[in-house]
Structures are given as C-alpha cells and as structure tokens.
Design a protein around this motif. Structure first.
Motif, PDB file in Angstrom:
ATOM      1  N   SER A   1     -85.678  15.254 -32.889  1.00 58.01           N
ATOM      2  CA  SER A   1     -86.796  14.649 -32.212  1.00 58.01           C
ATOM      3  C   SER A   1     -86.931  15.380 -31.042  1.00 58.01           C
ATOM      4  N   LYS A   2     -86.070  15.918 -30.310  1.00 52.55           N
ATOM      5  CA  LYS A   2     -86.138  16.490 -28.900  1.00 52.55           C
ATOM      6  C   LYS A   2     -86.182  15.360 -28.061  1.00 52.55           C
ATOM      7  N   ALA A   3     -86.277  14.111 -28.263  1.00 55.94           N
ATOM      8  CA  ALA A   3     -86.183  13.109 -27.162  1.00 55.94           C
ATOM      9  C   ALA A   3     -84.860  13.251 -26.696  1.00 55.94           C
ATOM     10  N   GLN A   4     -84.874  12.795 -25.011  1.00 51.30           N
ATOM     11  CA  GLN A   4     -83.821  12.735 -24.232  1.00 51.30           C
ATOM     12  C   GLN A   4     -83.359  11.178 -23.958  1.00 51.30           C
ATOM     13  N   ARG A   5     -84.300  10.222 -24.195  1.00 58.47           N
ATOM     14  CA  ARG A   5     -83.899   9.003 -23.926  1.00 58.47           C
ATOM     15  C   ARG A   5     -84.372   8.129 -25.084  1.00 58.47           C
ATOM     16  N   ILE A   6     -83.214   7.645 -25.634  1.00 51.84           N
ATOM     17  CA  ILE A   6     -83.049   6.764 -26.855  1.00 51.84           C
ATOM     18  C   ILE A   6     -83.082   5.511 -26.556  1.00 51.84           C
ATOM     19  N   GLY A   7     -83.727   4.818 -27.220  1.00 53.03           N
ATOM     20  CA  GLY A   7     -83.863   3.183 -27.362  1.00 53.03           C
ATOM     21  C   GLY A   7     -83.283   2.665 -28.686  1.00 53.03           C
ATOM     22  N   PHE A   8     -82.273   1.615 -28.517  1.00 56.12           N
ATOM     23  CA  PHE A   8     -81.828   1.239 -29.831  1.00 56.12           C
ATOM     24  C   PHE A   8     -82.293  -0.324 -29.867  1.00 56.12           C
ATOM     25  N   LEU A   9     -82.651  -0.748 -30.758  1.00 56.24           N
ATOM     26  CA  LEU A   9     -83.037  -2.104 -31.049  1.00 56.24           C
ATOM     27  C   LEU A   9     -81.955  -2.783 -32.309  1.00 56.24           C
ATOM     28  N   GLY A  10     -81.240  -3.516 -31.879  1.00 57.29           N
ATOM     29  CA  GLY A  10     -80.157  -4.026 -32.468  1.00 57.29           C
ATOM     30  C   GLY A  10     -78.696  -2.992 -32.604  1.00 57.29           C
ATOM     31  N   ILE A  11     -77.689  -3.484 -32.269  1.00 55.70           N
ATOM     32  CA  ILE A  11     -76.683  -2.825 -32.226  1.00 55.70           C
ATOM     33  C   ILE A  11     -75.412  -3.506 -32.810  1.00 55.70           C
ATOM     34  N   THR A  12     -75.419  -4.718 -32.977  1.00 56.24           N
ATOM     35  CA  THR A  12     -74.474  -5.520 -33.382  1.00 56.24           C
ATOM     36  C   THR A  12     -74.111  -5.120 -34.946  1.00 56.24           C
ATOM     37  N   PHE A  13     -72.882  -5.451 -35.465  1.00 61.22           N
ATOM     38  CA  PHE A  13     -72.449  -5.033 -36.884  1.00 61.22           C
ATOM     39  C   PHE A  13     -73.880  -5.509 -37.881  1.00 61.22           C
ATOM     40  N   LYS A  14     -74.343  -6.664 -37.474  1.00 59.19           N
ATOM     41  CA  LYS A  14     -75.491  -7.132 -38.467  1.00 59.19           C
ATOM     42  C   LYS A  14     -76.270  -7.958 -37.526  1.00 59.19           C
ATOM     43  N   GLY A  15     -77.312  -8.362 -38.007  1.00 58.22           N
ATOM     44  CA  GLY A  15     -78.306  -9.351 -37.514  1.00 58.22           C
ATOM     45  C   GLY A  15     -77.551 -10.790 -37.456  1.00 58.22           C
ATOM     46  N   ASN A  16     -77.789 -11.512 -36.508  1.00 60.00           N
ATOM     47  CA  ASN A  16     -77.312 -12.833 -36.223  1.00 60.00           C
ATOM     48  C   ASN A  16     -76.041 -12.974 -36.116  1.00 60.00           C
ATOM     49  N   THR A  17     -75.168 -12.177 -35.367  1.00 65.47           N
ATOM     50  CA  THR A  17     -73.840 -12.124 -34.926  1.00 65.47           C
ATOM     51  C   THR A  17     -73.721 -11.379 -33.749  1.00 65.47           C
ATOM     52  N   ASP A  18     -72.765 -11.755 -32.816  1.00 67.32           N
ATOM     53  CA  ASP A  18     -72.537 -10.921 -31.842  1.00 67.32           C
ATOM     54  C   ASP A  18     -71.228  -9.943 -32.067  1.00 67.32           C
ATOM     55  N   ASP A  19     -70.838  -9.647 -33.264  1.00 69.46           N
ATOM     56  CA  ASP A  19     -69.640  -8.911 -33.534  1.00 69.46           C
ATOM     57  C   ASP A  19     -69.991  -7.283 -33.511  1.00 69.46           C
ATOM     58  N   LEU A  20     -69.379  -6.528 -32.733  1.00 66.95           N
ATOM     59  CA  LEU A  20     -69.394  -5.096 -32.502  1.00 66.95           C
ATOM     60  C   LEU A  20     -68.491  -4.331 -33.374  1.00 66.95           C
ATOM     61  N   ARG A  21     -67.440  -4.956 -33.899  1.00 65.74           N
ATOM     62  CA  ARG A  21     -66.336  -4.365 -34.238  1.00 65.74           C
ATOM     63  C   ARG A  21     -66.503  -3.250 -35.170  1.00 65.74           C
ATOM     64  N   GLU A  22     -67.268  -3.504 -36.408  1.00 71.62           N
ATOM     65  CA  GLU A  22     -67.698  -2.426 -37.325  1.00 71.62           C
ATOM     66  C   GLU A  22     -69.147  -1.752 -37.406  1.00 71.62           C
ATOM     67  N   SER A  23     -69.495  -2.030 -36.081  1.00 69.49           N
ATOM     68  CA  SER A  23     -71.192  -1.559 -35.922  1.00 69.49           C
ATOM     69  C   SER A  23     -71.413  -0.070 -36.002  1.00 69.49           C
ATOM     70  N   PRO A  24     -71.841   0.467 -37.159  1.00 73.43           N
ATOM     71  CA  PRO A  24     -72.406   1.950 -37.378  1.00 73.43           C
ATOM     72  C   PRO A  24     -73.363   2.314 -36.210  1.00 73.43           C
ATOM     73  N   THR A  25     -74.052   1.401 -35.487  1.00 71.55           N
ATOM     74  CA  THR A  25     -74.725   1.953 -34.409  1.00 71.55           C
ATOM     75  C   THR A  25     -73.998   2.096 -33.268  1.00 71.55           C
ATOM     76  N   LEU A  26     -72.928   1.588 -32.907  1.00 75.91           N
ATOM     77  CA  LEU A  26     -72.023   2.233 -31.630  1.00 75.91           C
ATOM     78  C   LEU A  26     -71.518   3.524 -32.023  1.00 75.91           C
ATOM     79  N   GLU A  27     -71.280   3.880 -33.309  1.00 74.24           N
ATOM     80  CA  GLU A  27     -70.727   5.107 -33.586  1.00 74.24           C
ATOM     81  C   GLU A  27     -72.113   6.249 -33.159  1.00 74.24           C
ATOM     82  N   LEU A  28     -73.312   5.714 -33.523  1.00 76.74           N
ATOM     83  CA  LEU A  28     -74.440   6.538 -33.438  1.00 76.74           C
ATOM     84  C   LEU A  28     -74.719   6.609 -31.728  1.00 76.74           C
ATOM     85  N   ILE A  29     -74.566   5.595 -31.100  1.00 75.56           N
ATOM     86  CA  ILE A  29     -74.702   5.780 -29.389  1.00 75.56           C
ATOM     87  C   ILE A  29     -73.715   6.471 -28.957  1.00 75.56           C
ATOM     88  N   ALA A  30     -72.583   6.579 -29.337  1.00 76.35           N
ATOM     89  CA  ALA A  30     -71.543   7.339 -29.060  1.00 76.35           C
ATOM     90  C   ALA A  30     -71.922   8.750 -29.114  1.00 76.35           C
TER      91      ALA A  30
END
Length: 145
Positions: A12-41
């Motif tokens: 995409s050539k974008a330099q500033r990426i926004g993420f909407l939703g990063i927890t493991f799944k909606g309606n939880t604050d659980d980050l432990r198995e979040s694939p989105t964290l992998e993508l952010i890293a």
C-alpha cells in the motif's frame, strides 16, 4: 493471513497504519493470542508508524498482566505491549484521521461506519469481512473471507 496482511500493508506504501480492534477477539481485553499484535510488531519492525483503537483495551493493571505473559510466552511482542499506551487512541476517529491505511480486525458497526466514511481519503484493509455487500472502491481490500 498475518503474512499476507503484512504484504498488503507494505504494498500500500502507507507509512502510518491504523488498527481498529487488536484484542484476541471482540468483547474481550485478552491480548495473549492476538494475531493483530503480530501484525503490529511486523509493521513496527518495518519502520511504519502505528496507531490503534480497541474499545476493549484497558490501559490499566490488566495491561501489566498481559505484559507479564508476553515477557515469557511471546517475548517478541513485548515492545508492542509496552508501546500500547503511546499508540492507542481514545476514539475511532482519531485513528481514521491519522492513518493512511486502516486495518480492521474486529467486525463492529462503529469500525465499519468509520472505515466506509473515510474510503475517499484512507485505504482500508478488511481482515474480517465487515459486511456481506463489500464496497467496490479502489481503497478497499480484504483477505480471509
């Protein structure tokens, strides 16, 4: 899917990426198995700026518990978890205004509305198929459906 999403972000050539939703799944604050964290890293390692919003994310004592888990079980994600207070935004609009590309990883009405409203100005990468009728727009892409 994480690697394919990362490839699409880079293309995409974008330099500033926004993420909407990063927890493991909606309606939880659980980050432990979040694939989105992998993508952010991966984005951070590539030198991209990241901002995010997740209505379930609590930047309080529960975050330190997640950090403790990541420190031992997923050490490559420690930086992401440490950075959360700095890259998290209070509103969806803050993310969509700041980002050149918005990555949707939770299927929630407010995320759908915000993404669709900004399609003329902001690219959208939909990882969850936000609706059955997908926008036919050059700035809208998705995977995983």
């Amino acid at each position: 899917h994480v690697e394919e999403a990362f490839r699409m972000i880079i293309e995409s050539k974008a330099q500033r990426i926004g993420f909407l939703g990063i927890t493991f799944k909606g309606n939880t604050d659980d980050l432990r198995e979040s694939p989105t964290l992998e993508l952010i890293a991966m984005c951070q390692s590539a030198g991209l700026e990241v901002v995010l919003h997740d209505e379930n994310l609590r930047l309080d004592a529960s975050l330190s518990q997640h950090y403790g888990y990541m420190k031992h079980a997923r050490p490559h994600l420690r930086r992401v978890v440490q950075d959360l207070p700095n890259i998290a935004r209070k509103s969806i609009g803050d993310v969509t205004e700041e980002a050149e590309l918005v990555v949707i990883s939770h299927n929630k009405d407010p995320y759908r509305g915000a993404a669709y409203e900004r399609l003329e100005e902001t690219k959208v990468l939909d990882l969850v198929r936000m609706s059955q009728e997908l926008p036919a727009h050059k700035n809208y892409q998705g995977i995983g459906w």
